[in-house]
Design a protein around this motif. Sequence first.
Motif, PDB file in Angstrom:
ATOM      1  N   VAL A  30       6.578  -0.412  -3.269  1.00 42.86           N
ATOM      2  CA  VAL A  30       6.818  -1.501  -3.810  1.00 42.86           C
ATOM      3  C   VAL A  30       6.415  -2.602  -3.160  1.00 42.86           C
ATOM      4  CG1 VAL A  30       8.687  -2.979  -3.004  1.00 42.86           C
ATOM      5  CG2 VAL A  30       9.568  -0.834  -1.942  1.00 42.86           C
ATOM      6  N   GLU A  31       5.399  -2.695  -2.411  1.00 44.55           N
ATOM      7  CA  GLU A  31       4.189  -3.584  -2.115  1.00 44.55           C
ATOM      8  C   GLU A  31       3.065  -3.466  -3.286  1.00 44.55           C
ATOM      9  OE1 GLU A  31       6.120  -2.617   1.352  1.00 44.55           O
ATOM     10  OE2 GLU A  31       5.003  -1.210  -0.213  1.00 44.55           O
ATOM     11  N   SER A  32       3.015  -2.623  -3.234  1.00 46.79           N
ATOM     12  CA  SER A  32       1.439  -2.502  -5.065  1.00 46.79           C
ATOM     13  C   SER A  32       2.773  -2.741  -6.806  1.00 46.79           C
ATOM     14  CB  SER A  32       1.443  -1.481  -5.511  1.00 46.79           C
ATOM     15  OG  SER A  32       2.142  -0.001  -5.739  1.00 46.79           O
ATOM     16  N   GLU A  33       4.086  -2.273  -6.779  1.00 49.15           N
ATOM     17  CA  GLU A  33       4.721  -2.036  -8.092  1.00 49.15           C
ATOM     18  C   GLU A  33       5.018  -4.335  -8.244  1.00 49.15           C
ATOM     19  OE1 GLU A  33       6.526  -1.584 -11.317  1.00 49.15           O
ATOM     20  OE2 GLU A  33       5.667  -0.482 -10.925  1.00 49.15           O
ATOM     21  N   PHE A  34       5.263  -4.465  -7.282  1.00 55.84           N
ATOM     22  CA  PHE A  34       5.802  -6.031  -7.698  1.00 55.84           C
ATOM     23  C   PHE A  34       4.388  -6.934  -6.779  1.00 55.84           C
ATOM     24  CE2 PHE A  34       9.250  -3.065  -7.027  1.00 55.84           C
ATOM     25  CZ  PHE A  34       9.822  -3.675  -8.695  1.00 55.84           C
ATOM     26  N   ASP A  35       4.143  -7.514  -7.689  1.00 55.27           N
ATOM     27  CA  ASP A  35       3.228  -8.803  -7.373  1.00 55.27           C
ATOM     28  C   ASP A  35       3.366 -10.135  -7.892  1.00 55.27           C
ATOM     29  OD1 ASP A  35       2.563  -8.317 -10.192  1.00 55.27           O
ATOM     30  OD2 ASP A  35       0.908  -6.869  -9.563  1.00 55.27           O
ATOM     31  N   ASP A  36       2.376 -10.220  -7.431  1.00 54.73           N
ATOM     32  CA  ASP A  36       2.471 -12.349  -8.200  1.00 54.73           C
ATOM     33  C   ASP A  36       1.995 -12.295  -9.641  1.00 54.73           C
ATOM     34  OD1 ASP A  36       2.427 -13.339  -5.591  1.00 54.73           O
ATOM     35  OD2 ASP A  36      -0.091 -13.225  -5.649  1.00 54.73           O
ATOM     36  N   LEU A  37       1.714 -11.302 -10.434  1.00 52.95           N
ATOM     37  CA  LEU A  37       2.257 -11.240 -12.098  1.00 52.95           C
ATOM     38  C   LEU A  37       3.092 -11.667 -11.978  1.00 52.95           C
ATOM     39  CD1 LEU A  37      -0.365  -9.280 -13.427  1.00 52.95           C
ATOM     40  CD2 LEU A  37      -0.594 -11.503 -13.706  1.00 52.95           C
ATOM     41  N   ASP A  38       4.110 -10.936 -11.502  1.00 46.96           N
ATOM     42  CA  ASP A  38       5.336 -11.015 -12.484  1.00 46.96           C
ATOM     43  C   ASP A  38       6.422 -12.558 -12.391  1.00 46.96           C
ATOM     44  OD1 ASP A  38       6.229  -8.142 -12.792  1.00 46.96           O
ATOM     45  OD2 ASP A  38       6.687  -8.674 -10.183  1.00 46.96           O
ATOM     46  N   GLU A  39       6.167 -13.144 -10.973  1.00 49.12           N
ATOM     47  CA  GLU A  39       5.997 -14.861 -11.632  1.00 49.12           C
ATOM     48  C   GLU A  39       5.947 -15.584 -12.860  1.00 49.12           C
ATOM     49  OE1 GLU A  39       5.331 -16.929  -7.528  1.00 49.12           O
ATOM     50  OE2 GLU A  39       6.169 -14.675  -6.330  1.00 49.12           O
ATOM     51  N   THR A  40       4.665 -14.906 -12.889  1.00 49.02           N
ATOM     52  CA  THR A  40       4.240 -15.893 -14.114  1.00 49.02           C
ATOM     53  C   THR A  40       4.010 -15.016 -15.608  1.00 49.02           C
ATOM     54  OG1 THR A  40       2.184 -15.034 -14.002  1.00 49.02           O
ATOM     55  CG2 THR A  40       2.395 -17.002 -12.667  1.00 49.02           C
ATOM     56  N   SER A  41       4.609 -13.772 -15.682  1.00 49.01           N
ATOM     57  CA  SER A  41       4.636 -12.835 -16.879  1.00 49.01           C
ATOM     58  C   SER A  41       5.821 -13.552 -17.511  1.00 49.01           C
ATOM     59  CB  SER A  41       4.947 -11.980 -16.556  1.00 49.01           C
ATOM     60  OG  SER A  41       3.052 -11.475 -16.031  1.00 49.01           O
ATOM     61  N   PRO A  52      20.688  -2.050 -19.282  1.00 50.30           N
ATOM     62  CA  PRO A  52      19.664  -2.057 -19.581  1.00 50.30           C
ATOM     63  C   PRO A  52      18.098  -0.447 -19.214  1.00 50.30           C
ATOM     64  CG  PRO A  52      20.187  -3.379 -17.703  1.00 50.30           C
ATOM     65  CD  PRO A  52      21.140  -2.780 -18.139  1.00 50.30           C
ATOM     66  N   ILE A  53      18.034  -0.345 -20.395  1.00 47.97           N
ATOM     67  CA  ILE A  53      17.181   0.647 -20.265  1.00 47.97           C
ATOM     68  C   ILE A  53      15.679   1.214 -19.959  1.00 47.97           C
ATOM     69  CG2 ILE A  53      19.046   1.922 -21.294  1.00 47.97           C
ATOM     70  CD1 ILE A  53      17.418   2.063 -24.522  1.00 47.97           C
ATOM     71  N   GLY A  54      14.653   0.195 -19.771  1.00 50.89           N
ATOM     72  CA  GLY A  54      13.335   0.026 -20.524  1.00 50.89           C
ATOM     73  C   GLY A  54      12.940  -1.396 -19.969  1.00 50.89           C
ATOM     74  N   CYS A  55      11.944  -1.591 -20.197  1.00 49.92           N
ATOM     75  CA  CYS A  55      11.539  -2.485 -19.398  1.00 49.92           C
ATOM     76  C   CYS A  55       9.446  -2.926 -19.044  1.00 49.92           C
ATOM     77  CB  CYS A  55      11.083  -3.346 -18.180  1.00 49.92           C
ATOM     78  SG  CYS A  55      10.992  -3.235 -16.897  1.00 49.92           S
ATOM     79  N   ALA A  56       8.984  -4.194 -19.739  1.00 50.60           N
ATOM     80  CA  ALA A  56       7.695  -4.385 -19.951  1.00 50.60           C
ATOM     81  C   ALA A  56       7.584  -6.101 -19.520  1.00 50.60           C
ATOM     82  CB  ALA A  56       7.316  -4.219 -22.038  1.00 50.60           C
ATOM     83  N   ARG A  57       6.024  -5.908 -19.100  1.00 48.45           N
ATOM     84  CA  ARG A  57       5.633  -8.005 -19.007  1.00 48.45           C
ATOM     85  C   ARG A  57       4.593  -7.780 -19.363  1.00 48.45           C
ATOM     86  NH1 ARG A  57       3.330  -8.076 -12.337  1.00 48.45           N
ATOM     87  NH2 ARG A  57       2.098  -6.797 -12.995  1.00 48.45           N
ATOM     88  N   LEU A  58       4.493  -9.350 -19.923  1.00 44.51           N
ATOM     89  CA  LEU A  58       3.342  -9.174 -20.978  1.00 44.51           C
ATOM     90  C   LEU A  58       2.508 -10.476 -20.425  1.00 44.51           C
ATOM     91  CD1 LEU A  58       5.434  -9.659 -24.285  1.00 44.51           C
ATOM     92  CD2 LEU A  58       4.003  -7.862 -23.414  1.00 44.51           C
ATOM     93  N   PHE A  59       1.075 -10.958 -20.149  1.00 45.00           N
ATOM     94  CA  PHE A  59       0.054 -11.833 -19.495  1.00 45.00           C
ATOM     95  C   PHE A  59      -0.844 -11.713 -20.243  1.00 45.00           C
ATOM     96  CE2 PHE A  59       0.072  -8.229 -16.791  1.00 45.00           C
ATOM     97  CZ  PHE A  59      -1.224  -8.190 -16.229  1.00 45.00           C
ATOM     98  N   VAL A  60      -1.646 -12.803 -20.130  1.00 47.08           N
ATOM     99  CA  VAL A  60      -3.051 -12.827 -20.545  1.00 47.08           C
ATOM    100  C   VAL A  60      -4.095 -12.898 -19.888  1.00 47.08           C
ATOM    101  CG1 VAL A  60      -4.597 -14.387 -21.933  1.00 47.08           C
ATOM    102  CG2 VAL A  60      -1.790 -14.255 -22.848  1.00 47.08           C
ATOM    103  N   VAL A  61      -4.688 -12.146 -20.066  1.00 47.27           N
ATOM    104  CA  VAL A  61      -6.218 -12.089 -19.664  1.00 47.27           C
ATOM    105  C   VAL A  61      -7.166 -12.851 -19.949  1.00 47.27           C
ATOM    106  CG1 VAL A  61      -8.400 -11.510 -17.794  1.00 47.27           C
ATOM    107  CG2 VAL A  61      -5.396 -11.001 -17.264  1.00 47.27           C
ATOM    108  N   GLU A  62      -7.891 -13.965 -19.920  1.00 46.62           N
ATOM    109  CA  GLU A  62      -9.558 -14.018 -21.139  1.00 46.62           C
ATOM    110  C   GLU A  62      -8.573 -13.877 -22.358  1.00 46.62           C
ATOM    111  OE1 GLU A  62     -12.563 -12.323 -19.028  1.00 46.62           O
ATOM    112  OE2 GLU A  62     -12.427 -13.025 -16.814  1.00 46.62           O
ATOM    113  N   GLY A  63      -7.680 -14.745 -22.578  1.00 43.32           N
ATOM    114  CA  GLY A  63      -7.383 -14.439 -24.250  1.00 43.32           C
ATOM    115  C   GLY A  63      -7.119 -13.457 -24.527  1.00 43.32           C
TER     116      GLY A  63
END
Length: 139
Positions: A30-41, A52-63
């Motif tokens: 659980v500790e590795s699955e949920f991280d600080d990126l969840d708050e900003t993604s 609900p059947i699926g999900c993904a998270r999106l974020f940007v790193v250096e463009g």
Amino acid sequence: MSVTIIQTEDFAPIRALRMAVFVEEQGFTVESEFDDLDETSLHLLATENGEPIGCARLFVVEGEGRIGRICVAREARGKGIGAALVEAGIAHFRADGLSRAALSAQVQAQAFYSGLGFAPEGPIYDDEGVPHQMMARAI
């Protein structure tokens, strides 16, 4: 079948899907699955007939657009939901003017991502005992 993919701020269904797939099924902590990126993604949620059947998270790193935590409930696999989530992420990044997308793929899923135009980059690395490799593509 009526599948919809939306951007959501409701983290409850995202958390439930990731708990089922990554923690319970695949054995990640659980500790590795949920991280600080969840708050900003930005989170994508796939539903079928409202469930609900699926999900993904999106974020940007250096463009570079990053698509992560892509998962599909066991009973919904094989219907193209994972591919639709990846394509929705790519469309989002393209609309934001980005020209490249990347993801951290479990090695056993590389053929799936290759089929979506992603190519391996860099060495294979360990993530909680599961081999992973970065993969990227132009968008």
